[in-house]
Scaffold this motif. Structure first.
Motif, PDB file in Angstrom:
ATOM      1  N   GLY A 126     -74.891 -53.305 -47.251  1.00  0.00           N
ATOM      2  CA  GLY A 126     -76.001 -53.001 -47.120  1.00  0.00           C
ATOM      3  C   GLY A 126     -77.712 -54.320 -47.639  1.00  0.00           C
ATOM      4  N   LEU A 127     -77.596 -54.716 -48.383  1.00  0.00           N
ATOM      5  CA  LEU A 127     -77.970 -55.463 -48.748  1.00  0.00           C
ATOM      6  C   LEU A 127     -78.326 -56.948 -47.867  1.00  0.00           C
ATOM      7  CD1 LEU A 127     -78.038 -55.237 -52.395  1.00  0.00           C
ATOM      8  CD2 LEU A 127     -80.249 -54.813 -51.717  1.00  0.00           C
ATOM      9  N   VAL A 128     -76.854 -57.160 -47.532  1.00  0.00           N
ATOM     10  CA  VAL A 128     -76.496 -58.346 -46.509  1.00  0.00           C
ATOM     11  C   VAL A 128     -77.510 -58.194 -45.104  1.00  0.00           C
ATOM     12  CG1 VAL A 128     -75.738 -59.857 -45.728  1.00  0.00           C
ATOM     13  CG2 VAL A 128     -75.498 -59.667 -47.950  1.00  0.00           C
ATOM     14  N   LEU A 129     -77.115 -57.088 -44.736  1.00  0.00           N
ATOM     15  CA  LEU A 129     -77.351 -56.611 -43.435  1.00  0.00           C
ATOM     16  C   LEU A 129     -78.650 -56.172 -43.918  1.00  0.00           C
ATOM     17  CD1 LEU A 129     -76.665 -55.044 -41.417  1.00  0.00           C
ATOM     18  CD2 LEU A 129     -77.014 -52.580 -41.982  1.00  0.00           C
ATOM     19  N   THR A 130     -80.108 -55.915 -44.379  1.00  0.00           N
ATOM     20  CA  THR A 130     -80.890 -55.611 -44.085  1.00  0.00           C
ATOM     21  C   THR A 130     -82.249 -57.144 -44.709  1.00  0.00           C
ATOM     22  OG1 THR A 130     -81.263 -54.707 -46.535  1.00  0.00           O
ATOM     23  CG2 THR A 130     -80.398 -53.778 -44.198  1.00  0.00           C
ATOM     24  N   SER A 131     -80.934 -57.708 -45.727  1.00  0.00           N
ATOM     25  CA  SER A 131     -81.741 -59.757 -45.395  1.00  0.00           C
ATOM     26  C   SER A 131     -82.268 -59.716 -44.215  1.00  0.00           C
ATOM     27  CB  SER A 131     -80.517 -60.322 -46.270  1.00  0.00           C
ATOM     28  OG  SER A 131     -81.449 -61.391 -46.384  1.00  0.00           O
ATOM     29  N   PHE A 132     -84.212 -60.716 -45.054  1.00  0.00           N
ATOM     30  CA  PHE A 132     -84.885 -61.289 -43.802  1.00  0.00           C
ATOM     31  C   PHE A 132     -83.990 -62.377 -43.363  1.00  0.00           C
ATOM     32  CE2 PHE A 132     -88.319 -63.292 -42.592  1.00  0.00           C
ATOM     33  CZ  PHE A 132     -88.669 -63.903 -41.810  1.00  0.00           C
ATOM     34  N   LYS A 405     -93.717 -57.112 -46.797  1.00  0.00           N
ATOM     35  CA  LYS A 405     -94.981 -57.079 -46.858  1.00  0.00           C
ATOM     36  C   LYS A 405     -95.148 -58.707 -45.865  1.00  0.00           C
ATOM     37  CE  LYS A 405     -98.025 -58.280 -50.734  1.00  0.00           C
ATOM     38  NZ  LYS A 405     -98.913 -58.039 -51.461  1.00  0.00           N
ATOM     39  N   ASN A 406     -94.508 -59.262 -46.590  1.00  0.00           N
ATOM     40  CA  ASN A 406     -95.258 -61.004 -45.965  1.00  0.00           C
ATOM     41  C   ASN A 406     -93.276 -60.979 -44.857  1.00  0.00           C
ATOM     42  OD1 ASN A 406     -96.602 -61.931 -47.569  1.00  0.00           O
ATOM     43  ND2 ASN A 406     -95.596 -61.876 -49.478  1.00  0.00           N
ATOM     44  N   ASP A 407     -92.516 -60.772 -44.857  1.00  0.00           N
ATOM     45  CA  ASP A 407     -91.321 -60.775 -44.187  1.00  0.00           C
ATOM     46  C   ASP A 407     -90.185 -59.732 -43.939  1.00  0.00           C
ATOM     47  OD1 ASP A 407     -92.097 -63.798 -44.285  1.00  0.00           O
ATOM     48  OD2 ASP A 407     -90.788 -63.657 -46.175  1.00  0.00           O
ATOM     49  N   SER A 408     -91.041 -59.243 -42.814  1.00  0.00           N
ATOM     50  CA  SER A 408     -90.665 -57.316 -42.634  1.00  0.00           C
ATOM     51  C   SER A 408     -88.865 -57.857 -42.113  1.00  0.00           C
ATOM     52  CB  SER A 408     -91.131 -56.939 -42.512  1.00  0.00           C
ATOM     53  OG  SER A 408     -91.096 -55.251 -41.793  1.00  0.00           O
TER      54      SER A 408
END
Length: 636
Positions: A126-132, A405-408
């Motif tokens: 899940g973290l890799v999938l949502t990583s900017f 807020k910076n890299d969504s």
């Protein structure tokens, strides 16, 4: 009889519990697979053209596998497979590349599950999938997102080989690492894993690990031999393979003194630069990721747990690459596999920490049963509380990445020029090269150019014309620009006092690596010489070559026959050539910022830059005040 039924039910129940999380990961990974746009860069263009040659070049004698004979031969073959399945198009190449991103999400889950638990597998995927940062890398047609798949596969198979003491699995691990090397040579750093396991593994198993490591390294040769045979068949010579070996062995070689600096006095500065310039762009959870890696590393040294050691050794083996890329300021995607390792260790840290806290809470509750009203719940439902806390932690961690807020990441999925297909109904768009405008130009050329007419195109356009099939020959490259690297201080002095028409800095002068701090200069004689070499009837320019239009528009012997937003086609009559003059030197519109940045951050290079400019008969002020300026993306 009842006992057998219960056993079967238990087996079915366990199977369902294992399959359901995996199915969830697979479905989500597949949903995020297709995107609605892609940027075709220099590297992407070359890979697509190599894939095109593999499938569609009928005359073997014409084949010139530029990338296949220097490095990374597997990626063009992968793209060619996509062309075979879905047809020859940029969208097929993009989809083929994105498939590996989806497969990596699944592999991350599998690794986390096998190494630790389902919770770690789900959280890390899940973290890799949502990583900017990972999403940023995954939208490009490049090796950066394909390489991690083969490395993750190698890690998984190698872990199985260690757990089963299996030589067969060790051979498969070696083959998968060999495939990774055929994608990109940076996979070579993973060779440190077998050696690291021998050094840090349990004493009683080190000899066994050494023997398995020998089989891994031996099996590595198998894909390389197949590669050599392939190159011999296509080029009828092993020279190309030797060229590959030379290119890989000398790629980005640096003096010993540089490495000594990076690993000693320069280490704190460089590793901090990696943290600021790379890891913080990947995720807002960067500090926690580093802390999680240290947690797993220390635990691995104490407990000698195989999974802990494998993940931490892989990051340590990548340290030379990390330091080099941070020092040079290279692109984010070069070490995507490192981010994925860090995400797994971070997930392991989060889940382990929560489990430890719940365990201590149960012990505390058992010791002080009458202390508070929550004791009964903690003693009775520790597992439910543990799962609940992990779910809550996962929710806030993933939310932090999705809506930073910076890299969504959410904005990347929905509002970006390359949104996910599930959030956008727009048509697939191509940016840079191989665009719809290029296809329009190709159609015009097919209708209006006589069969024996000669066409040349600038270095960013000829590949697009070849891909869309303008003629039965490879379109020659028209690229008159010459480059000077600022740091080298090499100066070209001329006796005729003729000044160049164009004097422009590289697009990424400020944010790129040191090797990108270059000046491109073009004299009229460079343009004419390049044309006389091929003696074309038509010149096609587009994108970064469009600045040359300022010259052809003034030439009485060049006639604009076709143009759209990105492409111009000129009919050339060299027999009518007459020189033209420019009042201003052509510069990029960011030249002032580039000069100021260079003077502030690299004063020695600024002095060399000034000296180079003056050798061409210009001053810094003339360059800054020139009225002939080109937008970013319209210059080399």
């Amino acid at each position: 009889m009842r006992g057998r039924i219960r056993l079967r039910l238990k087996i079915k129940s366990r199977t369902i519990k294992e399959i359901i999380p995996l199915l969830i990961v697979i479905i989500i990974a597949l949903l995020t697979l297709p995107i609605k746009g892609v940027l075709i860069t220099n590297s992407a263009s070359k890979y697509i053209n190599e894939a095109n040659k593999i499938l569609y070049e009928k005359d073997p004698g014409k084949k010139n596998y530029d990338i296949l004979t220097t490095r990374r031969p597997l990626f063009p073959i992968i793209i060619a497979s996509g062309f075979k399945l879905w047809g020859k198009s940029v969208q097929s190449a993009s989809l083929t590349t994105r498939i590996f991103f989806a497969l990596e999400i699944i592999l991350i889950y599998v690794l986390g599950r096998i190494f630790y638990s389902k919770a770690v597998g789900l959280l890390s995927s899940g973290l890799v999938l949502t990583s900017f940062g990972v999403n940023l890398v995954a939208r490009h047609i490049d090796t950066d997102i394909v390489l991690p798949f083969f490395i993750l596969l190698f890690v998984l198979i190698y872990h199985i080989a260690l757990s089963r003491s299996s030589r067969i699995w060790a051979v498969f691990a070696g083959i998968s690492l060999g495939l990774a090397l055929m994608v990109k040579e940076s996979a070579l750093f993973c060779l440190g894993l077998p050696f690291g396991m021998v050094l840090l593994g349990p004493k009683g198993k080190r000899w066994e690990y050494a023997k398995l490591g020998f089989w891994v390294i031996g099996a590595l040769v198998i894909p390389l031999v197949l590669w050599a045979i392939f190159m011999f068949i296509t080029s009828e010579s092993f020279a190309s393979m030797l060229n590959t070996a030379y290119k890989v062995s000398t790629y980005r070689m640096r003096p010993f003194s540089d490495w000594a600096y990076l690993f000693t006095t320069g280490f704190p500065k460089t590793i901090f630069k990696f943290y600021l310039s790379f890891l913080q762009k990947v995720t807002p959870l960067s500090f926690l990721m580093i802390f999680g890696w240290f947690f797993v590393f220390i635990r691995g040294l104490i407990s000698k747990k195989t999974s802990d050691l494998i993940l931490t050794i892989l990051v340590l083996c990548s340290l030379p690459l990390i330091l080099q890329l941070a020092d040079e300021g290279d692109r984010l995607g070069q070490i995507t596999m490192v981010y994925m390792f860090l995400y797994i260790t971070f997930a392991a840290f989060v889940v382990s920490s929560i489990s430890l806290l719940v365990g201590y809470a149960v012990k505390f509750s058992n010791k002080y049963k009458k202390l508070n009203i929550f004791n009964t719940a903690i003693r009775k439902y520790p597992r439910i509380i543990n799962i609940f806390l992990i779910v809550v932690a996962a929710f806030f961690l993933i939310k932090a990445q999705l809506f930073d807020k910076n890299d969504s990441t959410w904005k990347t999925w929905t509002e970006d020029p390359y949104p996910l297909s599930i959030f956008s109904k727009k048509q697939f768009e191509i940016y840079g090269r191989y665009t719809l405008e290029h296809q329009e130009a190709v159609e015009w050329l097919k209708k209006n150019v006589i069969r024996h007419d000669k066409i040349v195109a600038d270095g960013y356009t000829n590949e697009a014309l070849n891909f869309f099939g303008v003629g039965d020959y490879e379109i020659p490259e028209f690229h008159p620009a010459k480059a000077i690297t600022v740091s080298s201080g090499s100066i070209i002095k001329r006796d005729d006092n003729v000044r160049p028409l164009y004097l422009i800095t590289y697009t990424n002068f400020q944010i790129g690596t040191q090797r990108h701090r270059e000046i491109y200069y073009i004299f009229e004689e460079d343009i004419v010489t390049a044309l006389k070499k091929e003696n074309p009837n038509y010149v096609v320019i587009s994108a970064r070559g469009l600045f040359l239009g300022s010259y052809f528009d003034q030439a009485e012997w060049a006639f604009l026959k076709f143009h759209n937003k990105r492409v111009k086609i000129y009919e050339i009559h060299l027999d009518r050539f007459a020189p033209i003059t420019f009042e201003n030197v052509g510069v990029n519109d960011t030249i002032n910022d580039h000069i100021a940045w260079l003077e502030k951050n690299h004063p020695d290079e600024y002095l060399l830059f000034k000296e180079i400019i003056e050798s061409f008969g210009f001053t810094i002020d003339e360059l800054k005040n020139s009225q002939l300026r080109f937008a970013q993306g319209h210059i080399y």
